[in-house]
Write a protein that holds these residues in place. Structure first.
Motif, PDB file in Angstrom:
ATOM      1  N   GLN A  65       0.803  -1.226   0.000  1.00 55.29           N
ATOM      2  CA  GLN A  65       0.000   0.000   0.000  1.00 55.29           C
ATOM      3  C   GLN A  65       0.837   1.279   0.000  1.00 55.29           C
ATOM      4  OE1 GLN A  65      -3.057   0.093   2.970  1.00 55.29           O
ATOM      5  NE2 GLN A  65      -4.316  -1.438   1.934  1.00 55.29           N
ATOM      6  N   PRO A  66       1.833   1.415   0.879  1.00 48.80           N
ATOM      7  CA  PRO A  66       2.618   2.664   0.847  1.00 48.80           C
ATOM      8  C   PRO A  66       3.331   2.893  -0.477  1.00 48.80           C
ATOM      9  CG  PRO A  66       2.991   1.471   2.901  1.00 48.80           C
ATOM     10  CD  PRO A  66       2.235   0.546   2.003  1.00 48.80           C
ATOM     11  N   LEU A  67       3.774   1.826  -1.122  1.00 51.24           N
ATOM     12  CA  LEU A  67       4.453   1.981  -2.409  1.00 51.24           C
ATOM     13  C   LEU A  67       3.481   2.431  -3.485  1.00 51.24           C
ATOM     14  CD1 LEU A  67       6.745  -1.202  -2.464  1.00 51.24           C
ATOM     15  CD2 LEU A  67       7.368   1.140  -1.861  1.00 51.24           C
ATOM     16  N   MET A  68       2.273   1.884  -3.484  1.00 47.26           N
ATOM     17  CA  MET A  68       1.279   2.253  -4.488  1.00 47.26           C
ATOM     18  C   MET A  68       0.850   3.711  -4.337  1.00 47.26           C
ATOM     19  SD  MET A  68       0.655  -0.037  -6.719  1.00 47.26           S
ATOM     20  CE  MET A  68       0.476  -1.765  -7.130  1.00 47.26           C
ATOM     21  N   ARG A  69       0.873   4.226  -3.111  1.00 42.69           N
ATOM     22  CA  ARG A  69       0.515   5.631  -2.895  1.00 42.69           C
ATOM     23  C   ARG A  69       1.632   6.577  -3.333  1.00 42.69           C
ATOM     24  NH1 ARG A  69      -1.613   3.759   2.399  1.00 42.69           N
ATOM     25  NH2 ARG A  69      -3.861   3.550   2.161  1.00 42.69           N
ATOM     26  N   ALA A 106       1.975   2.886 -10.516  1.00 43.20           N
ATOM     27  CA  ALA A 106       1.705   1.454 -10.391  1.00 43.20           C
ATOM     28  C   ALA A 106       2.664   0.618 -11.222  1.00 43.20           C
ATOM     29  CB  ALA A 106       0.263   1.156 -10.808  1.00 43.20           C
ATOM     30  N   PHE A 107       2.968   1.063 -12.446  1.00 43.16           N
ATOM     31  CA  PHE A 107       3.863   0.288 -13.295  1.00 43.16           C
ATOM     32  C   PHE A 107       5.277   0.223 -12.724  1.00 43.16           C
ATOM     33  CE2 PHE A 107       1.075   1.327 -17.204  1.00 43.16           C
ATOM     34  CZ  PHE A 107       0.278   0.228 -16.930  1.00 43.16           C
ATOM     35  N   THR A 108       5.695   1.279 -12.023  1.00 42.83           N
ATOM     36  CA  THR A 108       7.004   1.273 -11.374  1.00 42.83           C
ATOM     37  C   THR A 108       7.063   0.187 -10.312  1.00 42.83           C
ATOM     38  OG1 THR A 108       7.252   3.651 -11.732  1.00 42.83           O
ATOM     39  CG2 THR A 108       8.648   2.649 -10.045  1.00 42.83           C
ATOM     40  N   VAL A 109       6.014   0.117  -9.505  1.00 44.77           N
ATOM     41  CA  VAL A 109       5.964  -0.873  -8.431  1.00 44.77           C
ATOM     42  C   VAL A 109       5.847  -2.279  -9.004  1.00 44.77           C
ATOM     43  CG1 VAL A 109       4.708  -1.644  -6.382  1.00 44.77           C
ATOM     44  CG2 VAL A 109       4.941   0.799  -6.851  1.00 44.77           C
ATOM     45  N   LEU A 110       4.952  -2.462  -9.966  1.00 43.16           N
ATOM     46  CA  LEU A 110       4.727  -3.795 -10.521  1.00 43.16           C
ATOM     47  C   LEU A 110       5.956  -4.321 -11.260  1.00 43.16           C
ATOM     48  CD1 LEU A 110       1.050  -3.344 -11.769  1.00 43.16           C
ATOM     49  CD2 LEU A 110       1.823  -4.702  -9.834  1.00 43.16           C
ATOM     50  N   ALA A 111       6.651  -3.438 -11.991  1.00 38.14           N
ATOM     51  CA  ALA A 111       7.866  -3.868 -12.678  1.00 38.14           C
ATOM     52  C   ALA A 111       8.915  -4.333 -11.680  1.00 38.14           C
ATOM     53  CB  ALA A 111       8.417  -2.735 -13.542  1.00 38.14           C
ATOM     54  N   PRO A 127      -9.446   5.643  -1.704  1.00 39.69           N
ATOM     55  CA  PRO A 127      -8.924   4.561  -2.532  1.00 39.69           C
ATOM     56  C   PRO A 127      -7.636   4.958  -3.231  1.00 39.69           C
ATOM     57  CG  PRO A 127     -11.280   4.780  -2.846  1.00 39.69           C
ATOM     58  CD  PRO A 127     -10.842   5.944  -1.995  1.00 39.69           C
ATOM     59  N   LEU A 128      -6.746   4.000  -3.383  1.00 37.68           N
ATOM     60  CA  LEU A 128      -5.447   4.277  -3.964  1.00 37.68           C
ATOM     61  C   LEU A 128      -5.593   4.587  -5.446  1.00 37.68           C
ATOM     62  CD1 LEU A 128      -3.425   1.327  -2.416  1.00 37.68           C
ATOM     63  CD2 LEU A 128      -3.774   3.615  -1.496  1.00 37.68           C
ATOM     64  N   GLU A 129      -4.899   5.620  -5.879  1.00 34.69           N
ATOM     65  CA  GLU A 129      -4.877   5.921  -7.316  1.00 34.69           C
ATOM     66  C   GLU A 129      -3.662   5.224  -7.897  1.00 34.69           C
ATOM     67  OE1 GLU A 129      -5.080   9.686 -10.384  1.00 34.69           O
ATOM     68  OE2 GLU A 129      -5.472   9.963  -8.269  1.00 34.69           O
ATOM     69  N   VAL A 130      -3.814   3.948  -8.160  1.00 39.51           N
ATOM     70  CA  VAL A 130      -2.665   3.138  -8.532  1.00 39.51           C
ATOM     71  C   VAL A 130      -2.424   3.070 -10.030  1.00 39.51           C
ATOM     72  CG1 VAL A 130      -2.750   1.713  -6.482  1.00 39.51           C
ATOM     73  CG2 VAL A 130      -4.124   1.090  -8.437  1.00 39.51           C
ATOM     74  N   VAL A 131      -3.358   3.550 -10.818  1.00 40.40           N
ATOM     75  CA  VAL A 131      -3.140   3.629 -12.255  1.00 40.40           C
ATOM     76  C   VAL A 131      -3.564   5.012 -12.718  1.00 40.40           C
ATOM     77  CG1 VAL A 131      -3.770   2.738 -14.519  1.00 40.40           C
ATOM     78  CG2 VAL A 131      -3.533   1.173 -12.630  1.00 40.40           C
ATOM     79  N   GLN A 132      -2.655   5.753 -13.314  1.00 46.12           N
ATOM     80  CA  GLN A 132      -2.988   7.101 -13.757  1.00 46.12           C
ATOM     81  C   GLN A 132      -3.647   7.055 -15.130  1.00 46.12           C
ATOM     82  OE1 GLN A 132       0.575   9.434 -13.624  1.00 46.12           O
ATOM     83  NE2 GLN A 132       0.902   9.086 -11.454  1.00 46.12           N
ATOM     84  N   ASP A 133      -4.621   7.946 -15.323  1.00 38.24           N
ATOM     85  CA  ASP A 133      -5.309   7.979 -16.625  1.00 38.24           C
ATOM     86  C   ASP A 133      -4.398   8.545 -17.719  1.00 38.24           C
ATOM     87  OD1 ASP A 133      -8.368   8.991 -15.008  1.00 38.24           O
ATOM     88  OD2 ASP A 133      -7.595   7.003 -15.496  1.00 38.24           O
ATOM     89  N   LEU A 150      -7.059  -4.245 -14.219  1.00 39.47           N
ATOM     90  CA  LEU A 150      -8.455  -3.973 -13.880  1.00 39.47           C
ATOM     91  C   LEU A 150      -8.622  -3.754 -12.373  1.00 39.47           C
ATOM     92  CD1 LEU A 150     -10.360  -6.509 -16.160  1.00 39.47           C
ATOM     93  CD2 LEU A 150     -10.289  -4.017 -16.390  1.00 39.47           C
ATOM     94  N   ASN A 151      -7.952  -4.572 -11.570  1.00 39.31           N
ATOM     95  CA  ASN A 151      -8.053  -4.432 -10.121  1.00 39.31           C
ATOM     96  C   ASN A 151      -7.526  -3.081  -9.669  1.00 39.31           C
ATOM     97  OD1 ASN A 151      -9.196  -5.845  -8.061  1.00 39.31           O
ATOM     98  ND2 ASN A 151      -7.553  -7.318  -7.835  1.00 39.31           N
ATOM     99  N   ASN A 152      -6.383  -2.679 -10.217  1.00 36.54           N
ATOM    100  CA  ASN A 152      -5.792  -1.399  -9.837  1.00 36.54           C
ATOM    101  C   ASN A 152      -6.683  -0.229 -10.238  1.00 36.54           C
ATOM    102  OD1 ASN A 152      -3.556  -2.581  -8.699  1.00 36.54           O
ATOM    103  ND2 ASN A 152      -2.307  -2.438 -10.546  1.00 36.54           N
ATOM    104  N   TRP A 153      -7.285  -0.307 -11.424  1.00 31.55           N
ATOM    105  CA  TRP A 153      -8.171   0.767 -11.864  1.00 31.55           C
ATOM    106  C   TRP A 153      -9.410   0.846 -10.968  1.00 31.55           C
ATOM    107  CZ3 TRP A 153     -13.248   0.603 -13.607  1.00 31.55           C
ATOM    108  CH2 TRP A 153     -13.754   1.822 -14.080  1.00 31.55           C
ATOM    109  N   ALA A 154     -10.005  -0.304 -10.651  1.00 30.22           N
ATOM    110  CA  ALA A 154     -11.219  -0.330  -9.836  1.00 30.22           C
ATOM    111  C   ALA A 154     -10.967   0.194  -8.429  1.00 30.22           C
ATOM    112  CB  ALA A 154     -11.790  -1.745  -9.782  1.00 30.22           C
ATOM    113  N   LEU A 155      -9.753  -0.008  -7.905  1.00 27.47           N
ATOM    114  CA  LEU A 155      -9.442   0.444  -6.544  1.00 27.47           C
ATOM    115  C   LEU A 155      -9.515   1.961  -6.401  1.00 27.47           C
ATOM    116  CD1 LEU A 155      -6.495  -1.905  -5.512  1.00 27.47           C
ATOM    117  CD2 LEU A 155      -8.716  -1.718  -4.406  1.00 27.47           C
TER     118      LEU A 155
END
Length: 310
Positions: free
Chosen positions: A176-180, A184-189, A304-310, A237-242
């Motif tokens: 959670q702290p990393l996603m904030r 998101a792509f930085t964390v997932l990579a 909610p976390l904004e984990v994927v930017q538009d 999809l999960n990241n966007w929905a969050l």
């Protein structure tokens, strides 16, 4: 209103993707490929995608500092490497329905991990939920499956799935702290890179030993499904929905996943729903529901976390 429908659609598709995997994976392993070979292909495919996506969407974003670096490594270990190895090993040994039910223990682990790592209070209701859910999980793990001849190592498989749900619940707290803080792509990579360093040395032999030239089209389709849909699309999809979904809504879809998994497994003839499993499912669901309830007087949840930017 339209956005609300899109959120529900995204969460339903994610639940359906995960639910179908419990049965579709059974077609691939162990006949065509060992469980660790599947993990290797899945993680390498996702690593390639998220690394390229990070270069395009957030080329200048980097995880910095010792604390965040250590946290990202722990996330890669818990959320990707160890998590996936335990899940597919367990699913290889146990039935689809048992695996899907044990996966719902993850919210209970999140509460316990939050109490230890974030010093959140465990209320009486949550403590009762932990005990009830643990009782249901224990009954499921120790019970003798109806298809004992098909799953002779079901108890070991159930223990692997429980361990998988445990490390994944810990991952949800750690990430959670990393996603904030980062894209998101930085964390997932980063976490898929760490996961690859753990999983590939374990699974590369399974991946190379597979006789790809003689794979039926159906098996190729199911492997592609596990890489593209189960890993990449489900994460996106999960990241966007969050960004828009409330915790209560997410809780509903936690319950939906095993229901869909049961329907798919029974429809495809991969498993059978017995009264024993139904009773164990009720205990687990009640436990998760009690744990997920918001304590009275508790502060409003973090946005909610904004984990994927538009």
């Amino acid at each position: 209103m339209k956005n609300q429908y899109r959120v529900h659609a995204a969460l339903f598709v994610v639940a359906l993707i995960y639910a179908a995997n419990y049965s579709l994976s059974k077609d691939v392993m162990p006949r065509y490929m060992g469980p660790f070979g599947i993990v290797t292909l899945r993680i390498l495919g996702a690593l390639l995608f998220f690394t390229l996506a990070k270069r395009v969407a957030a080329p200048g974003d980097q995880i910095r500092g010792r604390a965040d670096t250590v946290r990202s490594i722990l996330c890669g270990i818990c959320g990707i490497g160890v998590n996936q190895l335990l899940f597919f090993a367990g699913l290889n040994w146990t039935s689809p329905i048992s695996a899907s039910l044990l996966q719902t223990i993850a919210p209970i682990v999140v509460v316990l991990a939050s109490a230890v790592l974030l010093h959140e209070k465990i209320t009486g209701s949550r403590l009762l939920g932990i005990l009830v859910g643990a009782g249901g999980a224990a009954a499921l793990i120790l019970s003798r499956p109806a298809q004992a001849a098909i799953y002779p190592h079901a108890t070991l498989g159930n223990l692997c799935i429980l361990a998988n749900a445990t490390v994944f619940g810990l991952y949800l707290v750690l990430v959670q702290p990393l996603m904030r803080k980062y894209h998101a792509f930085t964390v997932l990579a980063r976490i898929f890179l760490v996961g690859a360093l753990i999983a590939v040395p374990v699974g590369w032999r399974d991946a190379l030993a597979a006789d790809y030239a003689h794979f039926p089209v159906k098996i190729w389709a199911e492997i592609i499904y596990m890489i593209v849909f189960l890993t990449i699309m489900a994460y996106l999809l999960n990241n966007w929905a969050l960004k828009f979904a409330s915790p209560a809504l997410l809780g509903v879809y936690i319950y939906l996943q095993p229901v869909l998994a049961v329907l798919i497994a029974v429809a495809l003839g991969k498993d059978a729903l017995t009264w024993d499993k139904a009773g164990q499912a009720v205990l687990i669901f009640v436990g998760v529901w009690l744990v997920s309830r918001k304590p009275k007087g508790a502060p409003a949840p973090v946005a909610p976390l904004e984990v994927v930017q538009d």
